[in-house]
Scaffold this motif. Structure first.
Motif, mmCIF file in Angstrom:
data_model
loop_
_atom_site.group_PDB
_atom_site.id
_atom_site.type_symbol
_atom_site.label_atom_id
_atom_site.label_comp_id
_atom_site.label_asym_id
_atom_site.label_seq_id
_atom_site.Cartn_x
_atom_site.Cartn_y
_atom_site.Cartn_z
ATOM 1 N N THR A 111 41.304 3.662 -29.265
ATOM 2 C CA THR A 111 41.379 4.248 -27.732
ATOM 3 C C THR A 111 41.792 3.382 -26.839
ATOM 4 O OG1 THR A 111 39.199 3.504 -27.339
ATOM 5 C CG2 THR A 111 39.319 5.626 -28.374
ATOM 6 N N GLY A 112 42.123 2.078 -27.142
ATOM 7 C CA GLY A 112 42.695 1.020 -25.863
ATOM 8 C C GLY A 112 44.187 0.664 -26.041
ATOM 9 N N PRO A 113 44.941 1.692 -25.323
ATOM 10 C CA PRO A 113 46.588 1.343 -25.103
ATOM 11 C C PRO A 113 46.830 0.192 -24.574
ATOM 12 C CG PRO A 113 45.757 3.086 -23.635
ATOM 13 C CD PRO A 113 44.636 2.636 -24.440
ATOM 14 N N SER A 114 48.161 -0.460 -24.799
ATOM 15 C CA SER A 114 48.509 -1.351 -24.376
ATOM 16 C C SER A 114 49.444 -0.741 -23.040
ATOM 17 C CB SER A 114 49.462 -2.264 -25.030
ATOM 18 O OG SER A 114 50.079 -3.406 -24.345
ATOM 19 N N VAL A 115 48.790 -0.240 -22.098
ATOM 20 C CA VAL A 115 49.548 0.206 -21.008
ATOM 21 C C VAL A 115 50.151 -0.894 -20.151
ATOM 22 C CG1 VAL A 115 49.309 1.840 -18.916
ATOM 23 C CG2 VAL A 115 48.186 2.454 -20.991
ATOM 24 N N PRO A 116 49.213 -1.569 -19.552
ATOM 25 C CA PRO A 116 49.881 -2.805 -18.486
ATOM 26 C C PRO A 116 50.912 -3.543 -19.037
ATOM 27 C CG PRO A 116 47.331 -3.129 -18.793
ATOM 28 C CD PRO A 116 47.818 -2.003 -19.904
ATOM 29 N N PHE A 117 51.134 -3.823 -20.480
ATOM 30 C CA PHE A 117 52.387 -4.530 -20.922
ATOM 31 C C PHE A 117 53.485 -3.812 -21.297
ATOM 32 C CE2 PHE A 117 48.564 -7.172 -22.177
ATOM 33 C CZ PHE A 117 48.472 -8.275 -21.335
ATOM 34 N N ILE A 118 53.323 -2.656 -21.892
ATOM 35 C CA ILE A 118 54.381 -1.880 -22.532
ATOM 36 C C ILE A 118 54.597 -0.723 -21.485
ATOM 37 C CG2 ILE A 118 55.435 -0.435 -24.390
ATOM 38 C CD1 ILE A 118 53.862 -2.285 -26.521
ATOM 39 N N GLY A 119 53.532 -0.217 -20.926
ATOM 40 C CA GLY A 119 53.644 0.954 -20.028
ATOM 41 C C GLY A 119 54.562 0.728 -18.692
ATOM 42 N N ILE A 120 54.673 -0.472 -18.178
ATOM 43 C CA ILE A 120 55.335 -0.907 -17.034
ATOM 44 C C ILE A 120 56.874 -0.728 -17.028
ATOM 45 C CG2 ILE A 120 55.767 -2.557 -15.256
ATOM 46 C CD1 ILE A 120 52.999 -3.861 -15.561
ATOM 47 N N PRO A 121 57.636 -1.185 -18.015
ATOM 48 C CA PRO A 121 58.917 -0.855 -18.096
ATOM 49 C C PRO A 121 59.155 0.340 -18.571
ATOM 50 C CG PRO A 121 58.324 -2.316 -20.025
ATOM 51 C CD PRO A 121 57.015 -2.380 -19.108
ATOM 52 N N VAL A 122 58.733 1.027 -19.413
ATOM 53 C CA VAL A 122 58.913 2.139 -19.936
ATOM 54 C C VAL A 122 58.418 3.475 -18.977
ATOM 55 C CG1 VAL A 122 58.546 4.112 -21.830
ATOM 56 C CG2 VAL A 122 58.651 1.455 -22.421
ATOM 57 N N LEU A 123 57.358 3.447 -18.669
ATOM 58 C CA LEU A 123 56.970 4.447 -17.462
ATOM 59 C C LEU A 123 57.639 4.186 -16.200
ATOM 60 C CD1 LEU A 123 53.145 4.782 -18.049
ATOM 61 C CD2 LEU A 123 55.025 6.104 -19.007
ATOM 62 N N GLY A 124 57.949 2.877 -15.847
ATOM 63 C CA GLY A 124 58.856 2.774 -14.770
ATOM 64 C C GLY A 124 59.995 3.370 -14.658
#
Length: 326
Positions: free
Chosen positions: A109-122
């Motif tokens: 349940t713990g995704p790596s949002v801070p590391f991978i999410g920043i460039p992809v979602l950005g």
């Protein structure tokens, strides 16, 4: 999905794979061993990570977090709701040890949002991507990590007792759990994010030079944790197994699919659905390997989930971007 977007996903994941590979190479060359990796993890847990959490949470505008609305509810259901249900199934349905059940639940349940999410979602959503990233980071840092630490601490201390009692009453268990709750709250990785959250609610800001000072060591968190994880990957001889496959399946596919279905049933706006689904489609966080190493529990399995989950996320992220028309 355009070729440029697919390349963006690869570019976001490539630094993670390279840093893991460097740690693996360092262990293979015998420059580092598991004990030295443990020292790096101690640096991360006691200093680098708390400072990174403090700086990142204080950088989150209060209005943006409090006005997240339906998106925040979607992320809370995916991260805390699934956490509660999955832990209950593992602990009481399948009879797993409390520490193992907590670690598996955190891994799924713990995704790596801070590391991978920043460039992809950005790239996909621009400045509004800060909302799902901030909400997911706050849920993980303020709820999931402290709860997992409490459960694993309690289980470890209980198993280390030399005086083996026949049966522990529920009063004894509750008293022990309360004691370990107080102990866990003394951990910097627990109380520092809570302090930062209260400061955000009180609209208290740190001077920019002081925040930059905190970020200097805080920036080492991701790289140090991934490097240490690479050392563990070599030492633990990462391999694919059915439990590893099920954890990767749950993290990378089943949870984002559930979020997509929930958003559809709630008739959420397309933007909220896209941001929620893609935030929850991120692979497992390196923090889970840190927890496994710290408590010497399921280290090979959790490291394998990080490895195979990160590689496969290139395809699964591409699928969910296509599915949500992001």
């Amino acid at each position: 999905m355009t070729t440029a977007l697919f390349l963006t996903i690869i570019e976001a994941i490539l630094p993670i794979l390279v840093t893991l590979g460097l740690g693996y190479l360092a262990a293979w060359r015998r420059d580092f061993d598991s004990h030295q990796a443990g020292v790096l993890i101690r640096l991360v847990m006691l200093y680098a990570l708390p400072l990174a959490l403090l700086a990142s949470i204080l950088s989150t505008p209060r209005e943006r977090v409090l006005s997240a609305g339906p998106l925040a509810g979607l992320i809370l259901m995916a991260m805390l709701g699934v956490y509660s249900v999955l832990f209950a199934i593992l602990r009481w349905g399948l009879g797993r040890k409390q520490g193992e059940a907590a670690l598996i639940t955190m891994t799924v349940t713990g995704p790596s949002v801070p590391f991978i999410g920043i460039p992809v979602l950005g790239q996909l959503f621009g400045p509004t991507s800060a909302v799902p990233i901030s909400v997911a980071s706050l849920v993980m840092n303020l709820c999931q990590i402290p709860l997992t630490l409490i459960l694993m601490n309690h289980d470890q201390q209980r198993r280390q007792r030399q005086d083996d009692e026949a049966q522990s009453t529920w009063q004894t268990t509750l008293r022990e759990l309360g004691g370990h709750l107080l102990h866990s709250c003394k951990e910097p990785v627990v109380w520092v994010p809570m302090l930062a959250f209260l400061m955000v609610l009180a609209n208290i800001h740190l001077p920019l030079p002081l925040k930059s000072s905190l970020q200097l060591l805080g920036h080492a968190t991701g790289g140090t944790a991934l490097f240490a994880s690479g050392v563990v990957l070599c030492a633990r001889q990462v391999r694919f197994s059915l439990p590893v496959g099920l954890m990767v399946l749950g993290r990378n596919i089943l949870i984002p699919l559930g979020v997509c279905a929930l958003a559809f049933l709630w008739h959420l706006p397309s933007l909220a659905m896209q941001q929620g689904v893609l935030a929850m489609a991120m692979p497992s966080a390196a923090m889970n390997v840190i927890l496994a190493m710290r408590y010497h529990m399921m280290e090979r399995e959790i490291a394998s989930v990080l490895f195979f989950g990160t590689i496969s996320s290139i395809l699964t992220l591409a699928f969910f971007i296509w599915l949500t028309n992001a």
